[in-house]
Write a protein that holds these residues in place. Sequence first.
Motif, PDB file in Angstrom:
ATOM      1  N   TYR A 159      63.192  51.113  48.757  1.00 21.77           N
ATOM      2  CA  TYR A 159      62.051  51.795  49.366  1.00 21.77           C
ATOM      3  C   TYR A 159      61.434  52.736  48.347  1.00 21.77           C
ATOM      4  N   SER A 160      60.136  52.991  48.508  1.00 22.24           N
ATOM      5  CA  SER A 160      59.413  53.888  47.607  1.00 22.24           C
ATOM      6  C   SER A 160      59.538  55.313  48.129  1.00 22.24           C
ATOM      7  N   PRO A 161      60.150  56.214  47.369  1.00 23.73           N
ATOM      8  CA  PRO A 161      60.478  57.540  47.876  1.00 23.73           C
ATOM      9  C   PRO A 161      59.366  58.565  47.695  1.00 23.73           C
ATOM     10  N   CYS A 162      59.606  59.739  48.265  1.00 22.56           N
ATOM     11  CA  CYS A 162      58.862  60.975  47.980  1.00 22.56           C
ATOM     12  C   CYS A 162      57.512  61.090  48.690  1.00 22.56           C
ATOM     13  N   ASN A 163      57.167  60.150  49.561  1.00 24.00           N
ATOM     14  CA  ASN A 163      55.871  60.204  50.244  1.00 24.00           C
ATOM     15  C   ASN A 163      54.713  60.288  49.259  1.00 24.00           C
ATOM     16  N   MET A 164      54.872  59.658  48.120  1.00 27.73           N
ATOM     17  CA  MET A 164      53.834  59.637  47.097  1.00 27.73           C
ATOM     18  C   MET A 164      53.086  58.313  47.131  1.00 27.73           C
ATOM     19  N   LEU A 165      51.787  58.378  46.918  1.00 24.68           N
ATOM     20  CA  LEU A 165      50.988  57.170  46.785  1.00 24.68           C
ATOM     21  C   LEU A 165      49.604  57.538  46.279  1.00 24.68           C
ATOM     22  N   ILE A 166      48.927  56.539  45.763  1.00 28.51           N
ATOM     23  CA  ILE A 166      47.506  56.618  45.440  1.00 28.51           C
ATOM     24  C   ILE A 166      46.887  55.371  46.051  1.00 28.51           C
ATOM     25  N   ALA A 167      45.789  55.529  46.770  1.00 27.60           N
ATOM     26  CA  ALA A 167      45.222  54.374  47.465  1.00 27.60           C
ATOM     27  C   ALA A 167      43.717  54.517  47.617  1.00 27.60           C
ATOM     28  N   ARG A 168      43.071  53.396  47.830  1.00 23.79           N
ATOM     29  CA  ARG A 168      41.695  53.482  48.281  1.00 23.79           C
ATOM     30  C   ARG A 168      41.677  54.273  49.586  1.00 23.79           C
ATOM     31  N   ARG A 169      40.664  55.090  49.778  1.00 22.91           N
ATOM     32  CA  ARG A 169      40.647  55.998  50.927  1.00 22.91           C
ATOM     33  C   ARG A 169      40.774  55.232  52.246  1.00 22.91           C
ATOM     34  N   GLU A 170      40.166  54.061  52.340  1.00 20.94           N
ATOM     35  CA  GLU A 170      40.250  53.286  53.579  1.00 20.94           C
ATOM     36  C   GLU A 170      41.675  52.802  53.836  1.00 20.94           C
ATOM     37  N   VAL A 171      42.392  52.461  52.773  1.00 13.51           N
ATOM     38  CA  VAL A 171      43.775  52.007  52.915  1.00 13.51           C
ATOM     39  C   VAL A 171      44.667  53.160  53.344  1.00 13.51           C
ATOM     40  N   LEU A 172      44.479  54.318  52.722  1.00 14.47           N
ATOM     41  CA  LEU A 172      45.252  55.485  53.130  1.00 14.47           C
ATOM     42  C   LEU A 172      44.961  55.838  54.584  1.00 14.47           C
ATOM     43  N   GLY A 173      43.726  55.682  55.009  1.00 17.66           N
ATOM     44  CA  GLY A 173      43.377  55.951  56.399  1.00 17.66           C
ATOM     45  C   GLY A 173      44.091  55.017  57.354  1.00 17.66           C
ATOM     46  N   SER A 174      44.188  53.737  57.009  1.00 21.01           N
ATOM     47  CA  SER A 174      44.898  52.781  57.857  1.00 21.01           C
ATOM     48  C   SER A 174      46.377  53.136  57.957  1.00 21.01           C
ATOM     49  N   LEU A 175      46.975  53.512  56.829  1.00 17.15           N
ATOM     50  CA  LEU A 175      48.369  53.955  56.842  1.00 17.15           C
ATOM     51  C   LEU A 175      48.554  55.148  57.764  1.00 17.15           C
ATOM     52  N   CYS A 176      47.736  56.171  57.589  1.00 15.89           N
ATOM     53  CA  CYS A 176      47.905  57.406  58.347  1.00 15.89           C
ATOM     54  C   CYS A 176      47.652  57.211  59.841  1.00 15.89           C
ATOM     55  N   GLN A 177      46.698  56.381  60.172  1.00  9.43           N
ATOM     56  CA  GLN A 177      46.405  56.107  61.581  1.00  9.43           C
ATOM     57  C   GLN A 177      47.605  55.474  62.278  1.00  9.43           C
TER      58      GLN A 177
END
Length: 232
Positions: A159-177
């Motif tokens: 698994y990818s740790p630390c709650n770190m990521l870089i994403a296109r804003r729309e992709v990050l929005g889908s994750l957070c939703q």
Amino acid sequence: MQKKTAKIYVARSVSDVPLKTGYVSGRDEAVLQVGAALTDRRIAEDVLTDCRGENISARNRQYCELTGLYWIWKNAEEEYVGLSHYRWHFLLPEDWLERAVANGVDVILPVPLYVAPSIAENYRQRHDASDWDYLMEYFAARLPEEYEDALRIFAGNLYSPCNMLIARREVLGSLCQWLFPILEAVAGHGGERPDPYGNRYPGFISERLITLFFERHRGNYNIVYANKNFLT
């Protein structure tokens, strides 16, 4: 081609221990003070805080850097957005954004961490197992179409740790939703804990959930991985 905009928000708080190692911020990094609603102290003059705009800053004792992720989701305007930590930063080439755009990258995650005997059992051994058990009950009852995938992926070791990521804003929005309603249910069930470390269980669970989300959507997103540093 018009240049894309990007910002990697570096989560810091007033309780962070000063670094012994010097670090020069990258061109696309900006400090974001998290948990700012819980204190009048500011880590720097005019620092960006997670208590402006729509936010959950007051929940930082449980949600940790995720109050920063929520703030980014609701308030950031850059086309590529990310979250890192004052001790953890992605190791990226200077032209990372140009490369990401040219190659159609949707998200950059930390290089996965190996845990044993599995993602699920590693969590249950290191933290309060009842929180994990409730999480799986939540999937079975509320997200049954995702339950089998969750069992399969959490039976793995990476698994990818630390709650770190870089994403296109729309992709990050889908994750957070998808992510934050699950964490809200988990935190609502588990409540507050007297031990400050144990109280951070929503943040620990979210590391595993972020991996689950992107594994389930691997066919929809172009996912790449980057190393990270650790500053002392």
